[in-house]
Enzyme design. Structure first.
Site, PDB file in Angstrom:
ATOM      1  N   GLY A  39       0.829  -1.213   0.000  1.00 41.48           N
ATOM      2  CA  GLY A  39       0.000   0.000   0.000  1.00 41.48           C
ATOM      3  C   GLY A  39       0.860   1.259   0.000  1.00 41.48           C
ATOM      4  N   VAL A  41       3.320   4.538   0.783  1.00 45.34           N
ATOM      5  CA  VAL A  41       3.066   5.787   1.521  1.00 45.34           C
ATOM      6  C   VAL A  41       1.564   6.067   1.508  1.00 45.34           C
ATOM      7  CG1 VAL A  41       3.404   8.295   1.454  1.00 45.34           C
ATOM      8  CG2 VAL A  41       5.333   6.756   1.005  1.00 45.34           C
ATOM      9  N   CYS A  42       0.976   5.897   0.342  1.00 43.49           N
ATOM     10  CA  CYS A  42      -0.428   6.268   0.140  1.00 43.49           C
ATOM     11  C   CYS A  42      -1.353   5.664   1.203  1.00 43.49           C
ATOM     12  CB  CYS A  42      -0.839   5.826  -1.266  1.00 43.49           C
ATOM     13  SG  CYS A  42      -2.577   6.008  -1.596  1.00 43.49           S
ATOM     14  N   GLY A 182       4.670  25.658   2.950  1.00 41.84           N
ATOM     15  CA  GLY A 182       3.258  25.937   2.641  1.00 41.84           C
ATOM     16  C   GLY A 182       2.808  25.233   1.381  1.00 41.84           C
ATOM     17  N   GLY A 183       3.227  23.972   1.228  1.00 43.79           N
ATOM     18  CA  GLY A 183       2.787  23.171   0.082  1.00 43.79           C
ATOM     19  C   GLY A 183       1.570  22.335   0.465  1.00 43.79           C
ATOM     20  N   ILE A 185       1.088  19.097   1.479  1.00 35.15           N
ATOM     21  CA  ILE A 185       1.053  18.283   2.700  1.00 35.15           C
ATOM     22  C   ILE A 185       1.017  19.163   3.948  1.00 35.15           C
ATOM     23  CG2 ILE A 185       2.372  16.577   4.062  1.00 35.15           C
ATOM     24  CD1 ILE A 185       3.300  15.388   1.356  1.00 35.15           C
ATOM     25  N   ASP A 313       6.263   7.705  -8.027  1.00 33.98           N
ATOM     26  CA  ASP A 313       7.037   8.854  -7.528  1.00 33.98           C
ATOM     27  C   ASP A 313       8.504   8.801  -7.934  1.00 33.98           C
ATOM     28  OD1 ASP A 313       4.728   9.690  -6.308  1.00 33.98           O
ATOM     29  OD2 ASP A 313       5.533   9.688  -4.258  1.00 33.98           O
ATOM     30  N   HIS A 445     -30.298  19.083 -10.923  1.00 33.57           N
ATOM     31  CA  HIS A 445     -30.510  20.154  -9.943  1.00 33.57           C
ATOM     32  C   HIS A 445     -31.154  19.572  -8.693  1.00 33.57           C
ATOM     33  CE1 HIS A 445     -31.552  24.092  -8.377  1.00 33.57           C
ATOM     34  NE2 HIS A 445     -32.789  23.644  -8.163  1.00 33.57           N
TER      35      HIS A 445
HETATM   36  C1  LIG Z   1       0.941  12.991   3.854  1.00 37.98           C
HETATM   37  C2  LIG Z   1       0.772  12.640   2.392  1.00 37.98           C
HETATM   38  C3  LIG Z   1      -0.469  12.783   1.804  1.00 37.98           C
HETATM   39  C4  LIG Z   1      -0.642  12.445   0.472  1.00 37.98           C
HETATM   40  N1  LIG Z   1      -1.882  12.590  -0.076  1.00 37.98           N
HETATM   41  C5  LIG Z   1      -2.077  12.282  -1.370  1.00 37.98           C
HETATM   42  C6  LIG Z   1      -3.373  12.387  -1.951  1.00 37.98           C
HETATM   43  O1  LIG Z   1      -4.337  12.785  -1.287  1.00 37.98           O
HETATM   44  N2  LIG Z   1      -3.525  12.023  -3.243  1.00 37.98           N
HETATM   45  C7  LIG Z   1      -2.469  11.577  -4.000  1.00 37.98           C
HETATM   46  O2  LIG Z   1      -2.660  11.261  -5.173  1.00 37.98           O
HETATM   47  N3  LIG Z   1      -1.232  11.463  -3.479  1.00 37.98           N
HETATM   48  C8  LIG Z   1      -1.015  11.809  -2.189  1.00 37.98           C
HETATM   49  N4  LIG Z   1       0.235  11.655  -1.641  1.00 37.98           N
HETATM   50  C9  LIG Z   1       1.325  11.141  -2.511  1.00 37.98           C
HETATM   51  C10 LIG Z   1       1.215   9.633  -2.654  1.00 37.98           C
HETATM   52  O3  LIG Z   1       1.271   9.028  -1.391  1.00 37.98           O
HETATM   53  C11 LIG Z   1       2.333   9.124  -3.544  1.00 37.98           C
HETATM   54  O4  LIG Z   1       2.311   9.814  -4.768  1.00 37.98           O
HETATM   55  C12 LIG Z   1       2.170   7.638  -3.829  1.00 37.98           C
HETATM   56  O5  LIG Z   1       2.179   6.895  -2.641  1.00 37.98           O
HETATM   57  C13 LIG Z   1       3.302   7.166  -4.752  1.00 37.98           C
HETATM   58  O6  LIG Z   1       3.151   5.812  -4.992  1.00 37.98           O
HETATM   59  P1  LIG Z   1       4.424   4.903  -5.362  1.00 37.98           P
HETATM   60  O7  LIG Z   1       3.887   3.544  -5.558  1.00 37.98           O
HETATM   61  O8  LIG Z   1       5.193   5.541  -6.435  1.00 37.98           O
HETATM   62  O9  LIG Z   1       5.352   4.961  -4.084  1.00 37.98           O
HETATM   63  P2  LIG Z   1       5.148   4.707  -2.533  1.00 37.98           P
HETATM   64  O10 LIG Z   1       3.747   4.868  -2.112  1.00 37.98           O
HETATM   65  O11 LIG Z   1       6.198   5.545  -1.882  1.00 37.98           O
HETATM   66  O12 LIG Z   1       5.507   3.173  -2.371  1.00 37.98           O
HETATM   67  C14 LIG Z   1       6.791   2.693  -2.556  1.00 37.98           C
HETATM   68  C15 LIG Z   1       6.956   1.433  -1.747  1.00 37.98           C
HETATM   69  O13 LIG Z   1       8.194   0.846  -2.068  1.00 37.98           O
HETATM   70  C16 LIG Z   1       8.780   0.329  -0.892  1.00 37.98           C
HETATM   71  N5  LIG Z   1      10.224   0.269  -1.096  1.00 37.98           N
HETATM   72  C17 LIG Z   1      11.065   1.301  -1.339  1.00 37.98           C
HETATM   73  N6  LIG Z   1      12.319   0.854  -1.534  1.00 37.98           N
HETATM   74  C18 LIG Z   1      12.262  -0.490  -1.411  1.00 37.98           C
HETATM   75  C19 LIG Z   1      13.228  -1.521  -1.508  1.00 37.98           C
HETATM   76  N7  LIG Z   1      14.495  -1.259  -1.788  1.00 37.98           N
HETATM   77  N8  LIG Z   1      12.817  -2.803  -1.313  1.00 37.98           N
HETATM   78  C20 LIG Z   1      11.523  -3.083  -1.033  1.00 37.98           C
HETATM   79  N9  LIG Z   1      10.569  -2.153  -0.938  1.00 37.98           N
HETATM   80  C21 LIG Z   1      10.936  -0.871  -1.130  1.00 37.98           C
HETATM   81  C22 LIG Z   1       8.371   1.310   0.194  1.00 37.98           C
HETATM   82  O14 LIG Z   1       8.406   0.706   1.471  1.00 37.98           O
HETATM   83  C23 LIG Z   1       6.964   1.679  -0.237  1.00 37.98           C
HETATM   84  O15 LIG Z   1       5.994   0.863   0.372  1.00 37.98           O
HETATM   85  C24 LIG Z   1       0.449  11.969  -0.301  1.00 37.98           C
HETATM   86  C25 LIG Z   1       1.710  11.816   0.291  1.00 37.98           C
HETATM   87  C26 LIG Z   1       1.879  12.148   1.620  1.00 37.98           C
HETATM   88  C27 LIG Z   1       3.232  11.973   2.249  1.00 37.98           C
END
Ligand SMILES: Cc1cc2nc3c(=O)[nH]c(=O)nc-3n(C[C@H](O)[C@H](O)[C@H](O)COP(=O)(O)OP(=O)(O)OC[C@H]3O[C@@H](n4cnc5c(N)ncnc54)[C@H](O)[C@@H]3O)c2cc1C
Length: 469
Positions: A39, A41-42, A182-183, A185, A313, A445
């Site tokens: 899951g 960060v999300c 002021g971004g 998050i 990301d 409406h």
């Molecule tokens: C507080 C906050 C609020 C947010 N709110 C929103 C929102 O409302 N809407 C939105 O669209 N986005 C939001 N985001 C951004 C969103 O969380 C990210 O854009 C999204 O999670 C990116 O997904 P990802 O799969 O690229 O990476 P991630 O979610 O970062 O997942 C990457 C995963 O890879 C794992 N990993 C990393 N390196 C390794 C390794 N070497 N071996 C094994 N596992 C590894 C990590 O543990 C992690 O679980 C928010 C972010 C934050 C911090």
């Protein structure tokens, strides 16, 4: 357990897990490696936990003003530990759901930290400390996401100086929260605690909050922060911090050549996220990483090394969950030999402040900079029946139209349910809709969607419920 797969996805966030599920659906023998919790960060400490708290803040704020509507709700109180339990329950439900989707779809779950040791091989350091090598005959997908940027001098200590990860898990509402940045998050989480009674101070280095977002939309949110006693310091730098022995801190903030010391209980540092591309062997196998740490890809999510893909990301902006998931699907399609490409017109973006901001496409200024003969039509929620009836009248919908072609090139919403309304706007841009298309579509409406219809009509001088300028 076999260590030979056709595809291996490194990272189980919304990019990685979606990619793995789609790969398995397409008949590819897939493994997904995750070192923390599926899951990403999300689900664990980003989108979902923050939105759960934001929804609660909104209920709380609304409950307090219901007396004016003839509903007396006595003794409304916040119970932070209980709120955390409730939020953690949602996270658990979703993360275990992702695990079972992966498993039931046929993806092999591998728990541990992965590192590329060859173009087709990942070495996994398992939670037990043991090592294992897994190989992929077709593809490796890098989906390692991003991590919080720290500010020198303001390193997280989990107590006084925190990041978003800790901020979604507070068991006590701070009396005074100072937010550095002021971004998106910083403002989302800052406003949560402001709604629960904290004094909020936002320190932003640049001259405006939420850079890149329609400035008229930003003004509405800014006004709401200050209306509730918040302080916004722009063109200001948090220079240093002195932690007080009994808790709390004194933060020196400089702006315009002056320095002031602000006393607060907690400091939330929210200056952005950086790609997690280091220490995973990318350079060792020849994958390019740019100066900012992103892994460049083409429209098929391919890196410069054949057979290695990057999504989400780690592969570039916008750092958003829905962009990561869509790239996950594109990469899976390409790996399976189907047609797949990042050929979308626009990626919607949302800021879950109070009120919410949601945008797609170009602002009026951006459209003009591109040489378009653009015009914006605007419709305020303050005159919309539905907005009045739900007591959410701040904000507006703005539709930016290229007057030569009639095409809508951008839609910007600040106000109630902006996050839901924006999907229609995104569809309009993807379908190359004209302002007339939106204006002529019958919107039911009374709904908030009528504001979008009216703003589109206003952009071509045809609004009914507001003066056309
Ligand atoms: C507080 C906050 C609020 C947010 N709110 C929103 C929102 O409302 N809407 C939105 O669209 N986005 C939001 N985001 C951004 C969103 O969380 C990210 O854009 C999204 O999670 C990116 O997904 P990802 O799969 O690229 O990476 P991630 O979610 O970062 O997942 C990457 C995963 O890879 C794992 N990993 C990393 N390196 C390794 C390794 N070497 N071996 C094994 N596992 C590894 C990590 O543990 C992690 O679980 C928010 C972010 C934050 C911090």
């Amino acid at each position: 357990m076999s260590d030979q797969f056709e595809a291996i996805v490194l990272g189980g966030g919304p990019g990685g897990y979606v990619c793995a599920i789609r790969l398995a659906q397409l008949g590819i023998k897939t493994a997904c490696i995750e070192e923390e919790e599926y899951g990403g960060v999300c689900l664990n400490w980003g989108c979902i936990p923050s939105k759960a708290l934001i929804a609660n803040a909104h209920f709380y704020e609304k409950a307090q003003r219901m007396a004016a509507h003839g509903i007396e709700i006595g003794g409304v109180k916040v119970d932070p530990p209980k709120m955390q339990e409730w939020k953690d329950g949602i996270v658990k439900k979703l993360t275990s759901g992702v695990r079972s989707l992966l498993k039931s779809g046929g993806t092999t779950i591998i728990e541990g930290r992965g590192k590329l040791v060859a173009k087709n091989t990942i070495e996994v350091t398992e939670k037990s400390g043991g090592k294992r090598r897994v190989t992929a005959s077709k593809a490796i997908v890098i989906a390692t996401g991003s991590a919080t940027i720290q500010v020198p001098g303001f390193e997280f200590d989990g107590q006084t100086v925190i990041g978003a990860r800790e901020a979604v898990s507070l068991r006590k509402i701070p009396g005074h929260l100072l937010v550095v940045g002021g971004g998106v998050i910083g403002l989302e989480l800052g406003m949560v605690y402001q709604a629960f009674g904290a004094k909020l101070t936002v320190v932003e280095l640049t001259s405006g909050l939420l850079p890149g977002i329609d400035t008229d939309c930003v003004k509405v949110v800014e006004k709401n922060i200050t209306k509730h006693g918040g302080q916004i310091l722009k063109s200001a730098r948090a220079e240093s911090i002195e932690k007080k022995p009994g808790g709390g801190a004194k933060v020196s903030v400089s702006s315009g050549g002056k320095t002031e010391v602000i006393e607060c209980d907690q400091v939330l540092v929210a200056v952005g996220m950086k790609p997690r591309s280091r220490g995973i062997g990318l350079e060792d196998v020849g994958v390019n990483v740019d100066a900012r740490g992103f892994v460049p890809t083409n429209e098929r999510c391919e890196t410069n090394v054949p057979g290695i893909y990057a999504i989400g990301d780690v592969s570039g902006t916008p750092m958003l969950a829905h962009k990561a998931s869509k790239e996950g699907e594109v990469a899976a399609e390409v790996i399976a030999g189907h047609h797949g490409a990042k050929d979308w017109v626009t990626v919607p973006g949302i800021v879950f402040t109070d009120p919410e901001i949601a945008t797609v496409g170009l602002t009026l200024d951006q459209a003009k900079e591109r040489g378009l003969n653009a015009k914006a039509g605007r419709f305020p929620f303050s005159v919309l029946g539905r907005a009045m009836s739900i007591a959410e009248t701040d904000g507006f919908v703005k539709v930016v139209t290229d007057t030569d072609s009639g095409r809508v090139v951008g839609i910007h919403i600040v106000g109630p349910s902006a996050s839901d309304l924006i999907s229609e706007a995104a569809l309009a841009l993807e379908m190359v809709a004209t302002a007339e298309d939106i204006a002529m579509t019958i919107h039911p409406h009374p709904t908030l969607g009528e504001a979008l219809m009216e703003a589109a009509a206003a952009s071509i001088g045809q609004a009914i419920h507001v003066a056309n300028r």
